[in-house]
Design an enzyme around this catalytic site. Structure first.
Site, PDB file in Angstrom:
ATOM      1  N   THR A  76       0.854  -1.191   0.000  1.00 28.79           N
ATOM      2  CA  THR A  76       0.000   0.000   0.000  1.00 28.79           C
ATOM      3  C   THR A  76       0.887   1.237   0.000  1.00 28.79           C
ATOM      4  O   THR A  76       1.981   1.209   0.572  1.00 28.79           O
ATOM      5  CB  THR A  76      -0.885   0.055   1.259  1.00 28.79           C
ATOM      6  OG1 THR A  76      -0.027   0.004   2.390  1.00 28.79           O
ATOM      7  CG2 THR A  76      -1.855  -1.081   1.306  1.00 28.79           C
TER       8      THR A  76
ATOM      9  N   GLU B   7      -6.037  -3.301  -0.674  1.00 21.24           N
ATOM     10  CA  GLU B   7      -6.454  -4.410   0.202  1.00 21.24           C
ATOM     11  C   GLU B   7      -7.684  -5.142  -0.335  1.00 21.24           C
ATOM     12  O   GLU B   7      -8.051  -6.187   0.187  1.00 21.24           O
ATOM     13  CB  GLU B   7      -6.789  -3.881   1.608  1.00 21.24           C
ATOM     14  CG  GLU B   7      -5.574  -3.490   2.441  1.00 21.24           C
ATOM     15  CD  GLU B   7      -5.133  -2.050   2.232  1.00 21.24           C
ATOM     16  OE1 GLU B   7      -5.452  -1.469   1.169  1.00 21.24           O
ATOM     17  OE2 GLU B   7      -4.471  -1.498   3.125  1.00 21.24           O
TER      18      GLU B   7
ATOM     19  N   LYS C 175     -12.997  18.079  11.758  1.00 19.29           N
ATOM     20  CA  LYS C 175     -13.900  17.993  12.907  1.00 19.29           C
ATOM     21  C   LYS C 175     -14.147  19.387  13.436  1.00 19.29           C
ATOM     22  O   LYS C 175     -13.314  19.978  14.112  1.00 19.29           O
ATOM     23  CB  LYS C 175     -13.299  17.067  13.970  1.00 19.29           C
ATOM     24  CG  LYS C 175     -13.178  15.661  13.386  1.00 19.29           C
ATOM     25  CD  LYS C 175     -12.845  14.593  14.383  1.00 19.29           C
ATOM     26  CE  LYS C 175     -13.023  13.236  13.730  1.00 19.29           C
ATOM     27  NZ  LYS C 175     -11.860  12.406  13.689  1.00 19.29           N
TER      28      LYS C 175
ATOM     29  N   TRP D 177     -18.697  16.611  11.540  1.00 20.85           N
ATOM     30  CA  TRP D 177     -17.689  16.293  10.531  1.00 20.85           C
ATOM     31  C   TRP D 177     -17.973  17.061   9.235  1.00 20.85           C
ATOM     32  O   TRP D 177     -19.113  17.115   8.761  1.00 20.85           O
ATOM     33  CB  TRP D 177     -17.689  14.795  10.222  1.00 20.85           C
ATOM     34  CG  TRP D 177     -17.160  13.950  11.339  1.00 20.85           C
ATOM     35  CD1 TRP D 177     -16.778  14.363  12.593  1.00 20.85           C
ATOM     36  CD2 TRP D 177     -16.959  12.536  11.312  1.00 20.85           C
ATOM     37  NE1 TRP D 177     -16.344  13.310  13.337  1.00 20.85           N
ATOM     38  CE2 TRP D 177     -16.452  12.164  12.581  1.00 20.85           C
ATOM     39  CE3 TRP D 177     -17.145  11.539  10.347  1.00 20.85           C
ATOM     40  CZ2 TRP D 177     -16.127  10.842  12.895  1.00 20.85           C
ATOM     41  CZ3 TRP D 177     -16.841  10.233  10.662  1.00 20.85           C
ATOM     42  CH2 TRP D 177     -16.320   9.887  11.931  1.00 20.85           C
TER      43      TRP D 177
HETATM   44  P1  AMP Z   1      -5.004   2.537  -2.858  1.00 21.41           P
HETATM   45  O1  AMP Z   1      -4.953   1.305  -2.049  1.00 21.41           O
HETATM   46  O2  AMP Z   1      -3.670   3.190  -3.030  1.00 21.41           O
HETATM   47  O3  AMP Z   1      -5.674   2.317  -4.159  1.00 21.41           O
HETATM   48  O4  AMP Z   1      -5.872   3.596  -2.043  1.00 21.41           O
HETATM   49  C1  AMP Z   1      -7.185   3.301  -1.632  1.00 21.41           C
HETATM   50  C2  AMP Z   1      -7.850   4.539  -1.129  1.00 21.41           C
HETATM   51  O5  AMP Z   1      -8.016   5.479  -2.195  1.00 21.41           O
HETATM   52  C3  AMP Z   1      -9.240   4.322  -0.618  1.00 21.41           C
HETATM   53  O6  AMP Z   1      -9.255   3.826   0.692  1.00 21.41           O
HETATM   54  C4  AMP Z   1      -9.834   5.718  -0.731  1.00 21.41           C
HETATM   55  O7  AMP Z   1      -9.447   6.539   0.347  1.00 21.41           O
HETATM   56  C5  AMP Z   1      -9.182   6.241  -1.983  1.00 21.41           C
HETATM   57  N1  AMP Z   1     -10.102   6.086  -3.124  1.00 21.41           N
HETATM   58  C6  AMP Z   1     -10.109   5.121  -4.049  1.00 21.41           C
HETATM   59  N2  AMP Z   1     -11.096   5.320  -4.941  1.00 21.41           N
HETATM   60  C7  AMP Z   1     -11.746   6.441  -4.564  1.00 21.41           C
HETATM   61  C8  AMP Z   1     -12.871   7.175  -5.060  1.00 21.41           C
HETATM   62  N3  AMP Z   1     -13.517   6.804  -6.160  1.00 21.41           N
HETATM   63  N4  AMP Z   1     -13.254   8.272  -4.381  1.00 21.41           N
HETATM   64  C9  AMP Z   1     -12.615   8.686  -3.261  1.00 21.41           C
HETATM   65  N5  AMP Z   1     -11.550   8.039  -2.761  1.00 21.41           N
HETATM   66  C10 AMP Z   1     -11.110   6.934  -3.389  1.00 21.41           C
END
Ligand code: AMP
Length: 542
Positions: free
Chosen positions: A185, A329, A437, A442
């Site tokens: 990640t 994940e 916050k 929120w």
């Molecule tokens: P990654 O594992 O690097 O792909 O990051 C995942 C995270 O990206 C998620 O937990 C979200 O916070 C963010 N994310 C992915 N898709 C979206 C979306 N369509 N809108 C807002 N946040 C997103």
């Protein structure tokens, strides 16, 4: 009583076997890192993947060993995926956009034995190779003619390496729960964490991706994954496209608007997938040059929130966009905003309202929202909660991290804050650590950002919470203007006024030349919080 059906393990290489046998002549077109366009077929990809498998086997790579790839989307990279997984080794995709010391950390944590890389990344690897003791050899994805002089240990050109075997080889046999691939990640805080996909989870995820309301590509589609193979398991496209016999168009190293447009146009791409930044570049290029893409039917957009203005820009050209949410994940598909009845009849703003949500999950993903104590919250479209998920392609632990990441019901906390409405459409309102916050309530930083980028002069916007003596935190809007534009604080706030609750209005606006991003294109809020840690809001003095 047990069922009487065959025990047919779900193994990734069965997908490329199927593609080669049933869709053998289907094309895989790549922009090579060396330059020219390269054309091959699924049948050829399979036979060369078998050579990769045989060659790795000869190098002593065994079940469970990690083999890293640091490479762009090309046919050779795809061959390596199947070759590595086909002997039960773990294909560890490394994101080349990480800082060199992060790459070193990840390779060392994974204990990769072989690193397979593109020409582009040879200089970076030469700098850190001395601190990568587990790596026994480097394979450069090129041929003899393009192979550079390099100090990398036992370096060999890929084409020479696989030419040393005849391809007369069979995939190894192992359990479907065997690890197939690994992806760390991006982690904006703390050490990166390794997500370890299994053969079973990847195959099930491919089936989920293939449903019509998901990526939904068919054998008559042409798909261009702008999303890199190294980002979140390639969104599963390396498995779903071959499983359907979809023609693949791989963009190589060139992801700018003009290059992506050119490939989409010449190859008549019908489906594509990538992050909003990429689509911004494509849309700008098309608008500046008055271009169209008549073949393009569907743009899947995820990784961060898809701005409403972007959904509309595609719709105005007759192109459907599908907002998707997921994470490394989750392999990574979580939800997609396909329009189900009665929303499929909507027009205009009402339709955009639904398309702008992150959507609902396909079969294979379950979700819930809870409060901080783990109590489930209602699906009313208003109540914010921690978004938690479970499914056969969702992680239950991280590689070599000894801690439980699931709640009592077996759900994984995504770290996102969301609402879910009565029709199961989920809307991300924030990352749990980014939500502002204010006076115990929120405020969604993402909603404010989405609204601000709708202003015609704004290229990108980020919102962070700034300490406030009365309200704890209040929003600061940080704006990067489009090239050559100027704007005032009042102009931006005036545009937002009336479109959100009064108490959500940012307390101030500040302009920056560039908003920082993580290696996967997300706004780097930690860097912004650091940059503005001493900022005093005009409302704080009062
Ligand atoms: P990654 O594992 O690097 O792909 O990051 C995942 C995270 O990206 C998620 O937990 C979200 O916070 C963010 N994310 C992915 N898709 C979206 C979306 N369509 N809108 C807002 N946040 C997103």
């Amino acid at each position: 009583m047990l069922g009487l059906m065959q025990d047919w393990p779900l193994l990734c290489h069965r997908i490329i076997d199927h593609a080669a046998r049933i869709h053998g002549s289907q094309e895989v077109v790549s922009r090579s890192v060396e330059g020219p366009i390269h054309r091959t077929t699924y049948a050829e990809i399979r036979s060369r993947a078998l050579k990769v498998a045989q060659r790795l086997d000869r190098d002593g790579i065994k079940l469970g060993d990690r083999v890293a790839t640091i490479a762009w989307n090309t046919w050779r990279h795809l061959e390596c995926w199947y070759g590595i997984m086909g002997i039960g080794a773990v294909c560890h995709t490394v994101n080349p956009r990480l800082f060199p010391d992060q790459i070193a950390w990840i390779v060392n944590h994974a204990e990769d034995r072989i690193v397979i890389t593109d020409l582009t990344f040879v200089p970076i690897l030469e700098k850190i190779a001395g601190s990568l003791p587990s790596v026994e050899r480097y394979v450069v994805l090129t041929d003899k003619a393009h192979m550079p002089q390099t100090t990398l240990k036992n370096a060999v050109a890929y084409e020479d390496w696989i030419a040393e075997v005849d391809g007369n080889f069979a995939w190894k046999e192992f359990d479907e729960n065997t690890a197939a691939a690994m992806c760390y990640t991006s982690g904006t805080t703390g050490d990166p964490k390794g997500v370890l996909y299994s053969h079973r989870s990847n195959v099930l995820h491919a089936l989920m991706a293939n449903n019509k309301d998901s990526l939904g590509a068919s054998a008559s589609d042409t798909m261009l994954p702008v999303v890199p193979l190294f980002h979140a398991n390639s969104w599963g496209i390396a498995f779903s496209a071959p499983s359907m016999g979809t023609k693949l168009v791989m963009p190589g190293a060139k992801l700018d608007g003009a290059s992506v447009y050119e490939l989409m146009d010449t190859e008549k791409v019908t489906i594509t997938a990538g992050v909003p930044t990429v689509w911004l570049m494509l849309l700008n290029h098309m608008a500046n040059n008055k271009l169209s893409l008549p073949s393009l039917k569907l743009v899947v957009c995820g990784g961060s929130a898809m701005p409403r203005s972007m959904i509309k820009a595609f719709a105005d050209m007759g192109i459907e966009s599908r907002h998707a949410w997921g994470m490394t994940e989750m392999s990574p598909i979580g939800t997609l905003a396909a329009l189900k009845p009665p929303f499929d009849k909507l027009e205009g703003d009402k339709k955009l309202d639904v398309q702008q949500t992150q959507g609902y999950p396909p079969f294979g993903v379950e979700m819930k929202i809870t409060d901080d104590e783990g109590k489930e919250l209602p699906w009313d479209g208003k109540t914010f909660g921690r978004l938690k998920v479970s499914g056969p392609a969702v992680a239950k632990a991280y590689f070599r991290v000894d801690s439980n990441i699931l709640d009592k019901e077996g759900y994984f906390d995504t770290g996102d804050v969301a609402t879910i409405d009565e029709a199961a459409y989920m809307r991300i309102t924030d990352r749990s650590k980014d939500v502002i916050k204010s006076g115990g309530e929120w405020i969604s930083s993402i909603d404010l950002e989405n609204l601000a980028v709708g202003h015609p002069k704004v290229a990108e916007a980020a919102v962070i919470g700034i300490a406030h003596p009365k309200w704890d935190e209040r929003p600061l809007l940080i704006v990067q203007l489009k090239d050559g534009q100027t704007a005032t604080r009042e102009e931006i706030l005036g545009y937002m006024d009336g479109k959100i609750a009064k108490w959500w209005m940012p307390d101030d606006v500040t302009f920056v030349s560039a908003i920082p991003h993580t290696a996967t294109g997300k706004i780097l809020k930690t860097a912004l919080r650091d940059q503005f840690k001493d900022y005093t809001l005009p409302t704080a003095a009062a």
